[in-house]
Every structure is written in C-alpha cells, then in structure tokens.
Design a protein around this motif. Structure first.
Motif, PDB file in Angstrom:
ATOM      1  N   ASN A  37       5.255  28.466  55.192  1.00 19.03           N
ATOM      2  CA  ASN A  37       4.604  28.957  56.186  1.00 19.03           C
ATOM      3  C   ASN A  37       4.962  30.693  55.853  1.00 19.03           C
ATOM      4  OD1 ASN A  37       3.444  30.038  58.660  1.00 19.03           O
ATOM      5  ND2 ASN A  37       5.314  30.127  59.729  1.00 19.03           N
TER       6      ASN A  37
ATOM      7  N   GLU B 143       1.220  28.272  44.787  1.00 21.94           N
ATOM      8  CA  GLU B 143      -0.057  27.988  45.305  1.00 21.94           C
ATOM      9  C   GLU B 143      -0.142  27.739  46.782  1.00 21.94           C
ATOM     10  OE1 GLU B 143      -3.083  27.425  45.138  1.00 21.94           O
ATOM     11  OE2 GLU B 143      -3.393  27.906  42.946  1.00 21.94           O
ATOM     12  N   GLN B 144      -1.402  27.774  47.374  1.00 20.56           N
ATOM     13  CA  GLN B 144      -1.672  27.606  48.763  1.00 20.56           C
ATOM     14  C   GLN B 144      -0.907  26.728  49.583  1.00 20.56           C
ATOM     15  OE1 GLN B 144      -3.477  30.049  50.669  1.00 20.56           O
ATOM     16  NE2 GLN B 144      -2.643  28.950  52.227  1.00 20.56           N
ATOM     17  N   GLU B 145      -0.583  25.395  48.677  1.00 21.34           N
ATOM     18  CA  GLU B 145       0.004  24.288  49.187  1.00 21.34           C
ATOM     19  C   GLU B 145       1.774  24.688  49.589  1.00 21.34           C
ATOM     20  OE1 GLU B 145      -3.500  22.261  47.337  1.00 21.34           O
ATOM     21  OE2 GLU B 145      -2.228  24.032  47.151  1.00 21.34           O
ATOM     22  N   TRP B 146       1.938  25.430  48.626  1.00 22.64           N
ATOM     23  CA  TRP B 146       3.245  25.855  48.702  1.00 22.64           C
ATOM     24  C   TRP B 146       3.428  26.921  49.923  1.00 22.64           C
ATOM     25  CZ3 TRP B 146       5.168  30.910  47.597  1.00 22.64           C
ATOM     26  CH2 TRP B 146       6.744  30.915  47.376  1.00 22.64           C
ATOM     27  N   LEU B 147       2.526  27.867  49.891  1.00 23.07           N
ATOM     28  CA  LEU B 147       2.566  28.741  51.099  1.00 23.07           C
ATOM     29  C   LEU B 147       2.427  28.154  52.552  1.00 23.07           C
ATOM     30  CD1 LEU B 147      -0.111  31.575  49.781  1.00 23.07           C
ATOM     31  CD2 LEU B 147       2.525  31.688  49.768  1.00 23.07           C
ATOM     32  N   ASP B 148       1.547  27.104  52.641  1.00 23.86           N
ATOM     33  CA  ASP B 148       1.635  26.406  53.664  1.00 23.86           C
ATOM     34  C   ASP B 148       2.969  25.576  54.129  1.00 23.86           C
ATOM     35  OD1 ASP B 148      -1.150  27.275  53.985  1.00 23.86           O
ATOM     36  OD2 ASP B 148      -1.650  25.243  53.167  1.00 23.86           O
TER      37      ASP B 148
ATOM     38  N   LYS C 251      -5.904  21.186  41.097  1.00 17.60           N
ATOM     39  CA  LYS C 251      -6.773  22.272  40.472  1.00 17.60           C
ATOM     40  C   LYS C 251      -6.674  22.524  39.051  1.00 17.60           C
ATOM     41  CE  LYS C 251      -5.840  24.873  44.059  1.00 17.60           C
ATOM     42  NZ  LYS C 251      -5.434  26.081  45.000  1.00 17.60           N
TER      43      LYS C 251
ATOM     44  N   TYR D 264       2.526  24.499  41.073  1.00 13.12           N
ATOM     45  CA  TYR D 264       2.193  24.825  42.382  1.00 13.12           C
ATOM     46  C   TYR D 264       3.458  25.515  43.041  1.00 13.12           C
ATOM     47  CZ  TYR D 264      -2.454  22.437  42.824  1.00 13.12           C
ATOM     48  OH  TYR D 264      -3.999  22.269  42.763  1.00 13.12           O
TER      49      TYR D 264
ATOM     50  N   GLU E  59       3.120  34.275  53.516  1.00 12.68           N
ATOM     51  CA  GLU E  59       1.808  34.781  53.025  1.00 12.68           C
ATOM     52  C   GLU E  59       2.070  35.159  51.831  1.00 12.68           C
ATOM     53  OE1 GLU E  59       1.172  38.328  55.428  1.00 12.68           O
ATOM     54  OE2 GLU E  59       1.648  37.336  57.080  1.00 12.68           O
ATOM     55  N   GLU E  60       0.589  35.012  50.974  1.00 16.88           N
ATOM     56  CA  GLU E  60       0.562  35.389  49.553  1.00 16.88           C
ATOM     57  C   GLU E  60       1.181  36.554  49.222  1.00 16.88           C
ATOM     58  OE1 GLU E  60      -2.876  35.316  46.284  1.00 16.88           O
ATOM     59  OE2 GLU E  60      -3.767  35.633  48.418  1.00 16.88           O
TER      60      GLU E  60
ATOM     61  N   ASN F 102       1.767  33.991  42.436  1.00 18.11           N
ATOM     62  CA  ASN F 102       1.010  32.909  42.013  1.00 18.11           C
ATOM     63  C   ASN F 102       0.192  33.127  40.773  1.00 18.11           C
ATOM     64  OD1 ASN F 102       0.327  30.182  41.939  1.00 18.11           O
ATOM     65  ND2 ASN F 102      -1.730  30.776  43.080  1.00 18.11           N
TER      66      ASN F 102
END
Length: 380
Positions: A317, A309-314, A141, A288, A319-320, A326
């Motif tokens: 596992n 980033e979201q990929e790192w959060l996923d 992104k 990220y 939560e933001e 970020n």
C-alpha cells in the motif's frame, strides 16, 4: 523450539536466526558461507575441489565417468554431522538445491536431513524451478531472463538458473514439494510464481537486523553522490549496462552537481563500506522487489534504484517513488528518475527517511521470525 536452517544466501538465514534467538528459540545454521561474503555458519560445509590440481582432477573424473567428487565430499560432510543436525522440530531449506551439488546428491542430502528431523519446510529464495519456469513462460513483464533472451550475456548463461528447467531438476522440485509441509517466499519475485500453489504458505519479507545497521542521515547541501557497484559475472543480469549508459548522460548533464562512484568486483564488506557516503545507490533492474543489497542500503537511508514494481506497491500500500525507485529496463526512464532526484534533492531526504521506516516496519528481523513461526506452527 529447536530449528535447523539449511543453506545461506545474502545473510537471510543469519538474520532469521538472530530474530528467532531473540525470542527464545534454539537455532543452528548448516551450510556454505555464501562464497566471498563469508557469513557465519554453525555447521560449515566446505568445498575442497575449487582450484589447482584438485579442481583439475575433479573435472577430469566428472568428464570421463560422470562422478562428481565435490558432491560426494559435501554429502560425506553432512553424514558426519548427523548427531549435530538431528532431532530438530523444524528444518528449513533455503533453496531446492542449496549445496550446488549434482541433482542426485541434492536429493540424497535433502532426504537425509528431512529424515533426521521432525518437519521440513522450503524457502523460495534465489532461482528455483517455480520462479525460473514462471519467467521462462513470460509471466513477468521482465525478469532476470530478459537479458539472456536478448542475447546480451551468452558467456554467463549458467548464472540465470536455466538448469532448473532440466527434467532432472524438475523431478527434484516435485520430490521436495511432495515432502515438505509448506513453501515460503522471501519477496515478490518468488511470491508471484507461487500464488495458488497448494503447498504455498505465503510471503515473509526478507528479515533485516536493523540493530546492526545504523541509519545515516542524508546531507544534500553539496553534490549528490551516486554509487554503482558492479559484479562482472552478473553485469547484464543486474542491468548494469543500462545503469552505465544512464550515468554517461547524467555526468554530461549534471557534471557540476553530482559525483559518481563506480566500483567493480570488490569484496562484499568493501562494497557496503564504499557506498556509505552515497545518496543514491543503483542496485538492479530486472526485479519486482528488493534483494538483500537493496534492503541493507535502504536501512542505511539510501535512495535505491531497484525492484519496486506496481505489484510491490500494491502489496505494501505504497505510492510510487516514496520508498525506493523502480529501476525499469529503459535507459531513458532511469535518466529521468535520476534527473528528478538531482533537481529535487529534498525528495532524496524524504525517500531516505521513508526507506528506513519501511525496513523497520516490514523487514524487522524479530517481526519476520515471528511470522515464520506462525507459518511453521500452522503445519505442525
């Protein structure tokens, strides 16, 4: 096992060495001291043409004849270390071009060190062909190339790693990938470009020696201290311009509730000591995942604006806004996150505790060392 680690960036190989030695392996580190950071190296490779008449002579010779004295000097030093850099079970290179030499010399050095030892591996850590090409094709992104393509930083174009897109560097990349047994990524910014590659063994999160970094409990009874360290060479690459614009608004809005510390171009040791009193550290925008500065600050319990980033959060596992913040390439978004923390200081305490726990759980240097061993042994 006997392990040779080649190259050093941001203390990664030093921390890995400490983890491997902790569990009984013999490890030797060969490379530069990583510039002004001056990290320990067992077999140091020194640059001899960096200033004065030597540098002028080297540059003139290269301009006239394409002969690089520094590259030849570095190769000669490595050849002289053959007896000390041979007969290791594993040799791991920290990058496709860890010595800053010409492409031809990097290839020759890689071939020498690989031929002297049993099994070679590559670490994707720092700019290389795969990560730069992935960013150049706009598969992120946003990336470290974003400010360059926005023409924010034409004066420092060399720092963006675009040289790796040169056909000669691509050939070096292909040669190394055809030789090594496998490639390991150090964080999400290198993991994502490598996913699906047949030589990719997986990601091992950057090792952090938490025995050497003490957690510092957060005191939120007074003003919130925000620290912003700037390296002028990487001002736009790290998103420092966005942080500075955000801090102008924060100072105007919360002048009686915050202290802002800005330091520019200070030595590394002075930098890490300077942010000890801070609650919040502004690290970088176009990432990220976290680099070493962020990880060390998180280990101390700082709330770090960095890649998360979201990929790192996923992947972890999470939560933001529970472990790190970020830092988006958007001044209003940065202002909003800073304002949220200033108005809810209890969140600073929570994130501080979570950050230290996260480093201990996922970046502990011994856990990391064991993970490297598993991946190496899977290909021996």
């Amino acid at each position: 096992m006997r392990i040779l680690l080649v190259g050093e960036y941001s203390r990664l190989h030093n921390s890995l060495k400490e983890g491997l030695e902790k569990i009984g392996h013999e490890v030797v580190l060969l490379g530069h001291h990583d510039g002004f950071k001056n990290y320990p190296v067992d077999l140091p490779i020194r640059r001899r043409y960096t200033s004065g008449l030597r540098k002028t002579f080297k540059n003139g010779l290269y301009y006239l004849f394409g002969y690089d004295l520094e590259s030849q000097n570095i190769k000669a030093q490595i050849k002289n270390l053959k007896s000390k850099a041979s007969q290791f079970d594993i040799v791991q290179f920290i990058n496709e071009a860890p010595f800053g030499c010409t492409v031809q010399t990097e290839k020759q050095i890689f071939d020498l060190l690989s031929s002297w030892n049993d099994t070679s591996f590559l670490l994707s850590c720092g700019t290389d062909y795969t990560s730069v090409n992935f960013a150049n094709e706009n598969q992120f992104k946003y990336s470290i190339l974003t400010p360059y393509y926005l023409h924010k930083d034409d004066a420092h174009s060399d720092s963006y790693g675009l040289k790796f897109l040169n056909p000669k560097f691509k050939n070096l990349h292909e040669h190394i990938f055809s030789t090594v047994k496998g490639v390991i990524a150090s964080d999400m910014d290198y993991h994502l470009p490598l996913k699906g590659h047949p030589k990719y063994l997986g990601m091992v999160p950057n090792p952090v020696n938490t025995d050497k970094i003490s957690y510092q409990p957060i005191d939120i009874s007074g003003k919130i201290i925000i620290f912003h360290g700037i390296n002028s060479m990487h001002y736009y690459k790290k998103g420092n311009d966005l942080f500075e614009d955000a801090l102008i608004e924060i100072k105007s809005k919360y002048n009686d509730r915050v202290d802002i510390i800005t330091m520019r171009d200070v030595p590394y040791q002075q930098y890490i000591e300077a942010y000890n009193s801070a609650h919040i550290l502004l690290d970088q925008v176009y990432a990220y995942d976290q680099g070493y500065n962020a990880l060390e600050a998180m280990a101390k319990g700082k709330v770090v604006f960095t890649g998360a980033e979201q990929e790192w959060l996923d992947y972890y596992n999470l939560e933001e806004d529970t472990v790190a913040i970020n830092a988006l390439p958007n001044v209003k978004a940065i202002i909003a996150k800073l304002s949220w923390l200033i108005e809810n200081p209890e969140r600073i305490s929570e994130i501080s505790t979570n950050a230290r726990r996260f480093i201990e759980e996922h970046h502990h240097y011994v856990t990391s060392a064991k993970h490297y061993l598993e991946l190496w042994k899977s290909k021996i």
